[in-house]
Motif scaffolding. Structure first.
Motif, PDB file in Angstrom:
ATOM      1  N   ILE A  18       0.571   9.355  -0.735  1.00 27.96           N
ATOM      2  CA  ILE A  18       1.307   8.127  -0.437  1.00 27.96           C
ATOM      3  C   ILE A  18       0.443   7.276   0.484  1.00 27.96           C
ATOM      4  O   ILE A  18       0.062   7.705   1.564  1.00 27.96           O
ATOM      5  N   MET A  20      -0.166   3.837   2.846  1.00 24.97           N
ATOM      6  CA  MET A  20       0.637   2.998   3.732  1.00 24.97           C
ATOM      7  C   MET A  20       0.104   1.577   3.741  1.00 24.97           C
ATOM      8  O   MET A  20      -1.097   1.359   3.896  1.00 24.97           O
ATOM      9  N   GLN A  60       4.075   3.113   0.808  1.00 24.99           N
ATOM     10  CA  GLN A  60       5.160   2.746   1.700  1.00 24.99           C
ATOM     11  C   GLN A  60       4.734   1.486   2.435  1.00 24.99           C
ATOM     12  O   GLN A  60       3.561   1.293   2.741  1.00 24.99           O
ATOM     13  N   GLU A  62       5.340  -0.932   5.805  1.00 20.61           N
ATOM     14  CA  GLU A  62       5.927  -0.921   7.145  1.00 20.61           C
ATOM     15  C   GLU A  62       5.380  -2.061   7.988  1.00 20.61           C
ATOM     16  O   GLU A  62       4.284  -2.553   7.757  1.00 20.61           O
ATOM     17  N   GLY A  99       8.292   2.921  -1.045  1.00 19.93           N
ATOM     18  CA  GLY A  99       9.390   3.103  -0.091  1.00 19.93           C
ATOM     19  C   GLY A  99       9.155   2.278   1.124  1.00 19.93           C
ATOM     20  O   GLY A  99       8.150   1.632   1.284  1.00 19.93           O
TER      21      GLY A  99
END
Length: 99
Positions: A18, A20, A60, A62, A99
């Motif tokens: 995954i 980021m 993901q 953020e 996500g």
């Protein structure tokens, strides 16, 4: 509740990588530059592309660059902005779980 089998089906592997995507400061952050989301979206889509090129199974998103001045409740404009950017990343890479 998600089972490990369902998790593996999403990623096609039992050990997904995954990546980021760290966004530039968003509206609502004390360090936001006030210049709109265009640059934030462009950077996020560019980073997502590099992650996909590098072989990640998903990513993901953020707001890592927003200082945590709001530990309990994020401002509505920050949440909305994060959602908009994530939507644009998903449009650019619809087959990559996020996500």
């Amino acid at each position: 509740m998600t089972t490990i089998t369902e998790f593996n089906e999403v990623f096609g592997t039992s050990k997904p990588i995954i990546g980021m995507i760290h966004l530039k400061p968003l509206p609502g952050s004390p360090v936001y530059n006030g210049k709109g989301l265009s640059a934030v979206i462009a950077q996020a889509v560019e980073e997502a592309g590099k992650l996909v090129e590098g072989g990640v199974d998903g990513f993901q998103v953020e707001n890592y660059n927003d200082p945590s001045y709001f530990p309990d409740v994020a401002p509505a404009e920050t949440v909305a902005s994060l959602s908009i950017v994530a939507h644009e990343v998903h449009k650019a890479f619809p087959d990559t779980p996020m996500g």
